[in-house]
Design a protein around this motif. Structure first.
Motif, PDB file in Angstrom:
ATOM      1  N   PHE A  20       0.256  -4.559  27.860  1.00  0.00           N
ATOM      2  CA  PHE A  20       1.660  -3.767  28.118  1.00  0.00           C
ATOM      3  C   PHE A  20       2.658  -4.215  27.484  1.00  0.00           C
ATOM      4  O   PHE A  20       3.742  -3.818  27.803  1.00  0.00           O
ATOM      5  CB  PHE A  20       1.642  -3.973  29.626  1.00  0.00           C
ATOM      6  N   ARG A  21       2.846  -4.936  26.556  1.00  0.00           N
ATOM      7  CA  ARG A  21       3.946  -5.124  25.836  1.00  0.00           C
ATOM      8  C   ARG A  21       4.214  -4.119  24.808  1.00  0.00           C
ATOM      9  O   ARG A  21       3.504  -3.380  24.334  1.00  0.00           O
ATOM     10  CB  ARG A  21       3.990  -6.546  25.099  1.00  0.00           C
ATOM     11  N   ILE A  22       5.873  -3.518  24.738  1.00  0.00           N
ATOM     12  CA  ILE A  22       5.997  -2.641  24.030  1.00  0.00           C
ATOM     13  C   ILE A  22       7.213  -2.812  23.063  1.00  0.00           C
ATOM     14  O   ILE A  22       8.060  -3.766  23.587  1.00  0.00           O
ATOM     15  CB  ILE A  22       6.280  -1.444  24.824  1.00  0.00           C
ATOM     16  N   PRO A  23       7.523  -2.002  22.088  1.00  0.00           N
ATOM     17  CA  PRO A  23       9.020  -2.121  21.283  1.00  0.00           C
ATOM     18  C   PRO A  23       9.947  -1.437  22.248  1.00  0.00           C
ATOM     19  O   PRO A  23       9.579  -0.188  22.587  1.00  0.00           O
ATOM     20  CB  PRO A  23       8.504  -1.570  19.980  1.00  0.00           C
ATOM     21  N   LEU A  24      11.120  -2.051  22.449  1.00  0.00           N
ATOM     22  CA  LEU A  24      12.067  -1.509  23.218  1.00  0.00           C
ATOM     23  C   LEU A  24      13.149  -0.589  22.310  1.00  0.00           C
ATOM     24  O   LEU A  24      13.632   0.370  22.572  1.00  0.00           O
ATOM     25  CB  LEU A  24      12.667  -2.447  24.325  1.00  0.00           C
ATOM     26  N   THR A  25      13.687  -1.392  21.196  1.00  0.00           N
ATOM     27  CA  THR A  25      14.749  -0.838  20.604  1.00  0.00           C
ATOM     28  C   THR A  25      14.710  -0.032  19.398  1.00  0.00           C
ATOM     29  O   THR A  25      13.529   0.088  19.049  1.00  0.00           O
ATOM     30  CB  THR A  25      15.765  -2.089  20.355  1.00  0.00           C
ATOM     31  N   VAL A  26      15.597   0.679  18.876  1.00  0.00           N
ATOM     32  CA  VAL A  26      15.091   1.420  17.809  1.00  0.00           C
ATOM     33  C   VAL A  26      14.657   0.585  16.592  1.00  0.00           C
ATOM     34  O   VAL A  26      13.888   1.074  15.906  1.00  0.00           O
ATOM     35  CB  VAL A  26      16.537   2.100  17.374  1.00  0.00           C
ATOM     36  N   PRO A  27      15.320  -0.790  16.169  1.00  0.00           N
ATOM     37  CA  PRO A  27      14.578  -1.484  15.165  1.00  0.00           C
ATOM     38  C   PRO A  27      13.147  -1.647  15.351  1.00  0.00           C
ATOM     39  O   PRO A  27      12.538  -1.624  14.323  1.00  0.00           O
ATOM     40  CB  PRO A  27      15.627  -2.634  15.180  1.00  0.00           C
ATOM     41  N   ALA A  28      12.777  -2.169  16.633  1.00  0.00           N
ATOM     42  CA  ALA A  28      11.380  -2.410  16.992  1.00  0.00           C
ATOM     43  C   ALA A  28      10.655  -1.304  16.533  1.00  0.00           C
ATOM     44  O   ALA A  28       9.365  -1.423  16.114  1.00  0.00           O
ATOM     45  CB  ALA A  28      11.338  -3.111  18.279  1.00  0.00           C
ATOM     46  N   VAL A  29      10.987  -0.144  17.229  1.00  0.00           N
ATOM     47  CA  VAL A  29      10.254   1.053  17.361  1.00  0.00           C
ATOM     48  C   VAL A  29      10.076   1.328  15.945  1.00  0.00           C
ATOM     49  O   VAL A  29       8.966   1.917  15.249  1.00  0.00           O
ATOM     50  CB  VAL A  29      10.781   2.315  18.070  1.00  0.00           C
ATOM     51  N   ALA A  30      11.015   1.260  14.913  1.00  0.00           N
ATOM     52  CA  ALA A  30      10.921   1.832  13.641  1.00  0.00           C
ATOM     53  C   ALA A  30       9.864   0.863  12.739  1.00  0.00           C
ATOM     54  O   ALA A  30       9.100   1.339  12.009  1.00  0.00           O
ATOM     55  CB  ALA A  30      12.295   1.790  12.848  1.00  0.00           C
ATOM     56  N   LEU A  31       9.990  -0.448  12.911  1.00  0.00           N
ATOM     57  CA  LEU A  31       9.094  -1.489  12.399  1.00  0.00           C
ATOM     58  C   LEU A  31       7.594  -0.930  12.736  1.00  0.00           C
ATOM     59  O   LEU A  31       6.569  -0.752  11.961  1.00  0.00           O
ATOM     60  CB  LEU A  31       9.334  -2.786  12.801  1.00  0.00           C
ATOM     61  N   VAL A  32       7.244  -0.655  14.059  1.00  0.00           N
ATOM     62  CA  VAL A  32       6.019  -0.341  14.788  1.00  0.00           C
ATOM     63  C   VAL A  32       5.468   0.920  14.129  1.00  0.00           C
ATOM     64  O   VAL A  32       4.359   0.925  13.509  1.00  0.00           O
ATOM     65  CB  VAL A  32       5.883  -0.348  16.169  1.00  0.00           C
ATOM     66  N   ASN A  33       6.331   1.913  14.003  1.00  0.00           N
ATOM     67  CA  ASN A  33       6.114   3.309  13.428  1.00  0.00           C
ATOM     68  C   ASN A  33       5.808   3.167  12.093  1.00  0.00           C
ATOM     69  O   ASN A  33       4.631   3.622  11.419  1.00  0.00           O
ATOM     70  CB  ASN A  33       7.294   4.160  13.714  1.00  0.00           C
ATOM     71  N   GLY A  34       6.572   2.386  11.081  1.00  0.00           N
ATOM     72  CA  GLY A  34       6.029   1.946   9.702  1.00  0.00           C
ATOM     73  C   GLY A  34       4.833   1.538   9.700  1.00  0.00           C
ATOM     74  O   GLY A  34       3.981   1.888   8.654  1.00  0.00           O
ATOM     75  N   ILE A  35       4.299   0.458  10.558  1.00  0.00           N
ATOM     76  CA  ILE A  35       2.961  -0.012  10.341  1.00  0.00           C
ATOM     77  C   ILE A  35       2.082   0.963  10.764  1.00  0.00           C
ATOM     78  O   ILE A  35       1.009   0.873  10.300  1.00  0.00           O
ATOM     79  CB  ILE A  35       2.701  -1.238  11.263  1.00  0.00           C
ATOM     80  N   ILE A  36       2.289   1.726  11.755  1.00  0.00           N
ATOM     81  CA  ILE A  36       1.280   2.874  12.108  1.00  0.00           C
ATOM     82  C   ILE A  36       0.940   3.764  11.035  1.00  0.00           C
ATOM     83  O   ILE A  36      -0.159   4.179  10.751  1.00  0.00           O
ATOM     84  CB  ILE A  36       1.879   3.658  13.208  1.00  0.00           C
ATOM     85  N   VAL A  37       2.187   4.015  10.153  1.00  0.00           N
ATOM     86  CA  VAL A  37       1.619   5.008   9.069  1.00  0.00           C
ATOM     87  C   VAL A  37       1.115   4.372   8.045  1.00  0.00           C
ATOM     88  O   VAL A  37       0.112   4.912   7.310  1.00  0.00           O
ATOM     89  CB  VAL A  37       3.207   5.386   8.593  1.00  0.00           C
ATOM     90  N   GLU A  38       1.253   2.860   7.574  1.00  0.00           N
ATOM     91  CA  GLU A  38       0.315   2.227   6.919  1.00  0.00           C
ATOM     92  C   GLU A  38      -1.263   2.197   7.210  1.00  0.00           C
ATOM     93  O   GLU A  38      -1.919   2.321   6.482  1.00  0.00           O
ATOM     94  CB  GLU A  38       0.958   0.928   6.622  1.00  0.00           C
ATOM     95  N   ILE A  39      -1.278   1.926   8.543  1.00  0.00           N
ATOM     96  CA  ILE A  39      -2.729   1.867   9.134  1.00  0.00           C
ATOM     97  C   ILE A  39      -3.275   3.059   8.845  1.00  0.00           C
ATOM     98  O   ILE A  39      -4.587   3.250   8.655  1.00  0.00           O
ATOM     99  CB  ILE A  39      -2.727   1.440  10.386  1.00  0.00           C
ATOM    100  N   MET A  40      -2.791   4.296   9.093  1.00  0.00           N
ATOM    101  CA  MET A  40      -3.351   5.506   9.238  1.00  0.00           C
ATOM    102  C   MET A  40      -3.565   5.805   7.745  1.00  0.00           C
ATOM    103  O   MET A  40      -4.946   6.467   7.263  1.00  0.00           O
ATOM    104  CB  MET A  40      -2.457   6.520   9.751  1.00  0.00           C
ATOM    105  N   ALA A  41      -2.766   5.425   6.841  1.00  0.00           N
ATOM    106  CA  ALA A  41      -3.091   5.687   5.173  1.00  0.00           C
ATOM    107  C   ALA A  41      -4.323   4.664   4.846  1.00  0.00           C
ATOM    108  O   ALA A  41      -5.145   5.313   4.168  1.00  0.00           O
ATOM    109  CB  ALA A  41      -1.992   5.283   4.450  1.00  0.00           C
ATOM    110  N   GLU A  42      -4.493   3.720   5.508  1.00  0.00           N
ATOM    111  CA  GLU A  42      -5.565   2.704   5.080  1.00  0.00           C
ATOM    112  C   GLU A  42      -6.897   3.655   5.584  1.00  0.00           C
ATOM    113  O   GLU A  42      -7.743   3.537   4.733  1.00  0.00           O
ATOM    114  CB  GLU A  42      -5.599   1.426   5.537  1.00  0.00           C
TER     115      GLU A  42
END
Length: 460
Positions: A20-42
């Motif tokens: 249930f841990r989540i990213p809270l702030t704009v920088p944390a959300v941005a990092l997670v979103n970048g990782i999601i994009v990379e995983i979807m590309a892979e």
């Protein structure tokens, strides 16, 4: 040094995963979103079918939960940043667990795709996965351990993400019920239940407490390097009921940073900028038993026994707590001896040299003779043994915990209504020192209203 997490395994540098841990702030959300994009590309290089639109949110939440808890894990425990074996989290990849019908306690976004997501993250160089092993029976097997790679650790470092960047989602269950368990060293399993007016009311009370805590001004001074790994944003309360019954237990658990601190470390906590005071009910367990029996309790410290003075108070308190859960006979007669002189969590070497459990029991019964000889109605044939010991050994521990927790919840809500933040500690609260006397008054009046008896309350 703060207390280790109760699921901490020093050998593997791992603890249980907190999905249930989540990213809270704009920088944390941005990092997670970048990782999601990379995983979807892979994934796009190997995936045969396009993911359904309805499945995309759960896919993203799963990745976010993995990254968030691994990031939090790196902040929790001291480690060598260059070590290839970084701290990790333990989880199960058994499809029978991931694919089961969702319970109220399960993350709604988690499903059978978790192993595939982890494999893709591993191919991206973000995590390593040490696969677990089935025991071959109903006995617990070895859980899978997921660790961040040096690459992911460097990404988190470069983004300068700290504890405040990660939080817990508030839509997880806050009213827990556990099954009966005869072994006090282990928790019972989580039990699903149907909601009714009672559980709805209990949930609303805890929701109000969490809402106040979430917006409260609570900090921890980091002068002591050991406290640098304490996250003051962990202030999420749940009520945990026992024995598959809402009449038993109900103590406040959850993710609470202050419960990870030793007593002397609480001096670093600040509420509204003020040092804190511990406002504590005196001998609440035994006093609640006296209230149940309708007998006035003796004056003084209930854990101060003949032959067992203040130096042994902690050991006597542990013995007294265990005695609340046994029925018909003294604790040492019904609890098996454990290795290394340990009985019911009590090391014999913590008592005076040569002490026997029988001697401690005798001193306890003399101190609380009023409970031993109190009567409690016409016994059934099965309860004749219990009747011989009065109220001392009636096995009421879980029921008393329910009364204790109800009182503490009422204290918290009353203080919050007055704009006072209070952090619960079983039968005590931490408050800003200027509010200590108000808290003491509220605690005394709440207990008197609930039991009809007065109780001493100390301020430390």
């Amino acid at each position: 040094m703060p207390k280790p997490h109760r699921s901490e395994d020093a050998a593997s540098l791992s603890r249980n995963w907190k999905p249930f841990r989540i990213p809270l702030t704009v920088p944390a959300v941005a990092l997670v979103n970048g990782i999601i994009v990379e995983i979807m590309a892979e994934e796009g290089r190997t995936r045969q079918r396009r993911r359904r639109d309805a499945d995309v949110p759960n896919f993203k939440r799963t990745i976010g939960a993995i990254v968030a808890d691994l990031a939090h894990r790196l902040l929790e425990i001291e480690h060598d940043p260059s070590d290839i074996r970084l701290p990790g989290v333990r989880l199960t990849l058994r499809t029978s667990k991931l694919g089961r019908k969702a319970r109220r306690y399960d993350p709604p976004f988690l499903g059978k795709t978790l192993p595939t997501i982890l494999d893709t993250m591993a191919r991206c160089g973000l995590v390593t996965v040490e696969k677990g092993e089935w025991s071959g029976s109903d006995e617990p097997g070895k859980l899978t351990i997921v660790r961040p790679t040096l690459r992911l650790a460097e990404m988190l470092t470069q983004a300068d993400l700290q504890f405040p960047d990660w939080g817990l989602c508030v839509d997880q269950e806050i009213i827990m019920q556990r099954s009966a368990n005869d072994d006090p060293q282990h928790k019972g399993a989580l039990v699903d239940y149907a909601d009714d007016a009672n559980t709805t009311g209990l949930r609303e009370e805890v929701r109000r407490i969490n809402d106040h805590l979430r917006h409260a001004d609570i900090t921890v001074l980091k002068d002591d390097p050991a406290l640098a790994r304490i996250n003051p944003a962990l202030r999420f309360v749940q009520r945990v009921f026992n024995q598959s019954s809402f009449d038993h237990g109900g103590r406040l658990g959850g993710a609470q940073f202050w419960t990870m601190l030793h007593r002397h470390e609480r001096s670093a906590v600040r509420i509204d900028g003020h040092p804190v005071a511990t406002v504590d009910y005196s001998s609440m367990g035994t006093r609640l038993l006296y209230a149940e029996a309708g007998v006035l309790p003796p004056d003084g410290d209930h854990y101060d026994l003949d032959g067992f003075g203040p130096a042994y108070r902690d050991a006597v308190k542990r013995f007294a707590s265990g005695s609340l859960f046994v029925k018909g006979r003294p604790l040492h007669e019904v609890t098996p001896r454990r290795p290394s002189g340990l009985r019911f969590g009590l090391h014999l070497e913590t008592l005076p040299y040569g002490t026997t459990m029988g001697a401690l029991t005798t001193a306890w019964e003399r101190r609380h003779a009023g409970l031993r000889w109190a009567t409690w109605g016409q016994p059934s044939r099965q309860d004749e043994e219990v009747q011989q010991t009065g109220w001392l050994y009636r096995g009421l521990g879980h029921r008393l915990f329910r009364r204790e927790s109800d009182i503490l919840v009422r204290v918290l809500l009353t203080l919050n209504a007055q704009g006072i933040t209070a952090l619960p500690l079983h039968d005590a609260v931490l408050v800003a020192r200027p509010h200590a006397e108000v808290a003491r008054s509220v605690m005394q009046s709440t207990y008197l209203e609930a039991t009809g008896q007065p109780i001493p309350v100390s301020v430390d």
